[in-house]
Each structure stands twice: as C-alpha cells, then as structure tokens.
Motif scaffolding. Structure first.
Motif, short mmCIF file in Angstrom:
data_model
loop_
_atom_site.label_atom_id
_atom_site.label_comp_id
_atom_site.label_asym_id
_atom_site.label_seq_id
_atom_site.Cartn_x
_atom_site.Cartn_y
_atom_site.Cartn_z
N LEU A 43 67.30 24.58 46.93
CA LEU A 43 68.37 25.18 46.14
C LEU A 43 67.83 25.87 44.89
CD1 LEU A 43 71.05 22.37 46.52
CD2 LEU A 43 71.08 24.65 47.58
N PHE A 44 66.76 25.35 44.32
CA PHE A 44 66.12 25.96 43.15
C PHE A 44 65.64 27.37 43.49
CE2 PHE A 44 62.19 26.02 40.28
CZ PHE A 44 62.90 26.39 39.15
N GLN A 45 65.32 27.61 44.75
CA GLN A 45 64.85 28.93 45.18
C GLN A 45 65.94 30.00 44.99
OE1 GLN A 45 63.53 28.18 49.17
NE2 GLN A 45 61.70 27.10 48.49
N LEU A 46 67.19 29.58 44.94
CA LEU A 46 68.28 30.53 44.70
C LEU A 46 68.20 31.18 43.32
CD1 LEU A 46 71.25 28.52 46.28
CD2 LEU A 46 70.31 30.70 47.11
N THR A 47 67.50 30.53 42.39
CA THR A 47 67.39 31.06 41.03
C THR A 47 66.40 32.21 40.92
OG1 THR A 47 65.60 29.58 40.33
CG2 THR A 47 67.88 28.76 40.09
N GLY A 48 65.48 32.32 41.88
CA GLY A 48 64.45 33.34 41.80
C GLY A 48 63.21 32.90 41.03
N VAL A 49 63.30 31.80 40.30
CA VAL A 49 62.17 31.30 39.52
C VAL A 49 60.99 30.94 40.42
CG1 VAL A 49 61.37 29.48 37.95
CG2 VAL A 49 63.60 30.56 37.59
N PRO A 50 61.19 30.21 41.53
CA PRO A 50 60.05 29.90 42.39
C PRO A 50 59.37 31.16 42.96
CG PRO A 50 61.83 28.41 42.88
CD PRO A 50 62.38 29.47 41.96
N ALA A 51 60.14 32.18 43.28
CA ALA A 51 59.55 33.42 43.79
C ALA A 51 58.68 34.07 42.73
CB ALA A 51 60.64 34.39 44.24
N GLU A 52 59.16 34.06 41.49
CA GLU A 52 58.37 34.64 40.39
C GLU A 52 57.09 33.84 40.17
OE1 GLU A 52 57.07 37.11 37.53
OE2 GLU A 52 58.81 37.46 38.80
N LEU A 53 57.20 32.50 40.16
CA LEU A 53 56.01 31.66 39.99
C LEU A 53 55.05 31.82 41.17
CD1 LEU A 53 57.71 28.40 38.68
CD2 LEU A 53 56.33 30.03 37.35
N GLY A 54 55.62 31.92 42.38
CA GLY A 54 54.81 32.07 43.58
C GLY A 54 54.05 33.38 43.63
N ALA A 55 54.57 34.39 42.95
CA ALA A 55 53.87 35.68 42.90
C ALA A 55 52.57 35.58 42.11
CB ALA A 55 54.78 36.75 42.28
N HIS A 56 52.47 34.56 41.26
CA HIS A 56 51.29 34.40 40.41
C HIS A 56 50.43 33.20 40.79
CE1 HIS A 56 53.03 37.46 37.87
NE2 HIS A 56 54.15 36.77 37.82
N SER A 57 50.93 32.34 41.66
CA SER A 57 50.21 31.10 41.96
C SER A 57 50.44 30.66 43.40
CB SER A 57 50.68 29.99 41.00
OG SER A 57 50.25 28.73 41.45
N LEU B 9 49.56 27.79 44.55
CA LEU B 9 50.02 26.41 44.49
C LEU B 9 51.53 26.35 44.29
CD1 LEU B 9 49.38 23.41 44.50
CD2 LEU B 9 48.96 23.56 42.04
N ALA B 10 52.05 27.18 43.39
CA ALA B 10 53.50 27.22 43.17
C ALA B 10 54.21 27.66 44.45
CB ALA B 10 53.85 28.16 42.02
N ARG B 11 53.63 28.61 45.16
CA ARG B 11 54.22 29.08 46.41
C ARG B 11 54.25 27.95 47.45
NH1 ARG B 11 51.75 33.46 46.16
NH2 ARG B 11 49.90 32.93 47.37
N LEU B 12 53.18 27.15 47.52
CA LEU B 12 53.14 26.02 48.46
C LEU B 12 54.13 24.93 48.09
CD1 LEU B 12 49.32 25.55 49.08
CD2 LEU B 12 51.03 26.17 50.79
N VAL B 13 54.22 24.62 46.81
CA VAL B 13 55.05 23.50 46.37
C VAL B 13 56.53 23.88 46.29
CG1 VAL B 13 55.51 21.91 44.45
CG2 VAL B 13 53.16 22.38 45.15
N LEU B 14 56.83 25.07 45.78
CA LEU B 14 58.22 25.46 45.53
C LEU B 14 58.80 26.43 46.54
CD1 LEU B 14 57.98 25.96 41.65
CD2 LEU B 14 58.84 23.95 42.90
#
Length: 145
Positions: free
Chosen positions: A81-95, A97-102
């Motif tokens: 559900l946190f993925q609906l905020t777009g924050v994980p996508a932004e973090l995943g673009a730079h990391s 690890l963030a892409r794997l976890v979130l």
C-alpha cells in the motif's frame, strides 16, 4: 540459569528462523533465474512475506506462529500500500536495495500471495515443531536379539 546459559538459549532459539531467513532470501533472489513471468513475480511476493515471518521469529522467538503470520502479512500489505504514495518508486530509482525491499509500483494481485507466503511460514513452523516434539516423545527403538 546463568547469564551465559541464557545468552546461549536465546541464540539457539533464534538460529532456526535465522537460517530459514537466509534460505528464503537465497530462494527469493534466485527465483527469477529458475521461473519466469508472473510465476516468478508471485513466488517472489510469497517469499517476501515468508522472510518477514522468519524475521519476526528472529527478533521475538517466543512469538506464536499465528501472530508472526499476521505480522508478516500486515507488513507485506503495508509495504504494498505504501507503493501507492510513489515514495518507494522514487527511492527505488536511486537504490537497488530500496527497490528490493519496498518494490516500486502497487499491484493488488500481490496481496493474496503475501497471504500465501505468511501462511507457508506458519505451516512450516508447525511441521518443524511437530517433528521436534515427535522426536522427544518417541521411545527408544528396541532391537530384536
């Protein structure tokens, strides 16, 4: 019980779920090389929830399996559900690890597979426990002479 004995007991109670977590991570990272398409994606979702189940038992080894199951599903669903905020996508673009976890994008069909993974943790935990208890209760084998 002495302090040293208590520490050993605590480490021992965490060893099995920690080993299971390592195996689950290895399975999760390799699943895409063995499976393809949606099967790999949804297997990864189930393994993600299973990993959380094991981590709950590493952190709090006295937790009942059904509670660890609920926590594993709840955390997995919350991350989805946190993925609906777009924050994980932004973090995943730079990391990576963030892409794997979130993850990066919300996908409602992931939710039932989180439930499958969490429930698999419960089932595996119960099976291992039953085997261990069976070994303790079984009388020594009698060999005919």
């Amino acid at each position: 019980m002495s302090g040293e004995t208590t520490v050993r007991a605590r480490l021992r109670s965490r060893a099995a779920p920690a080993a299971a977590a390592v195996v689950t991570v290895a399975a999760g990272l390799s699943v895409r090389s063995v499976l393809g398409g949606d099967l790999a994606k949804y297997a990864g979702d189930a393994l993600y929830a299973l990993l959380i189940f094991w981590l709950v038992l590493v952190v709090a080894p006295r937790t009942r399996a059904w509670i660890a199951t609920i926590v594993a599903f709840g955390v997995s669903a919350a991350v989805e559900l946190f993925q609906l905020t777009g924050v994980p996508a932004e973090l995943g673009a730079h990391s990576a690890l963030a892409r794997l976890v979130l993850g990066t994008t919300f996908n409602a069909p992931d939710l039932p597979f989180y439930a499958v993974g969490a429930a698999s943790g419960w089932a595996l935990h119960r099976i291992v426990r039953a085997v261990r208890e069976g070994r303790r209760r079984r009388p020594p084998a009698r060999h005919p002479r």
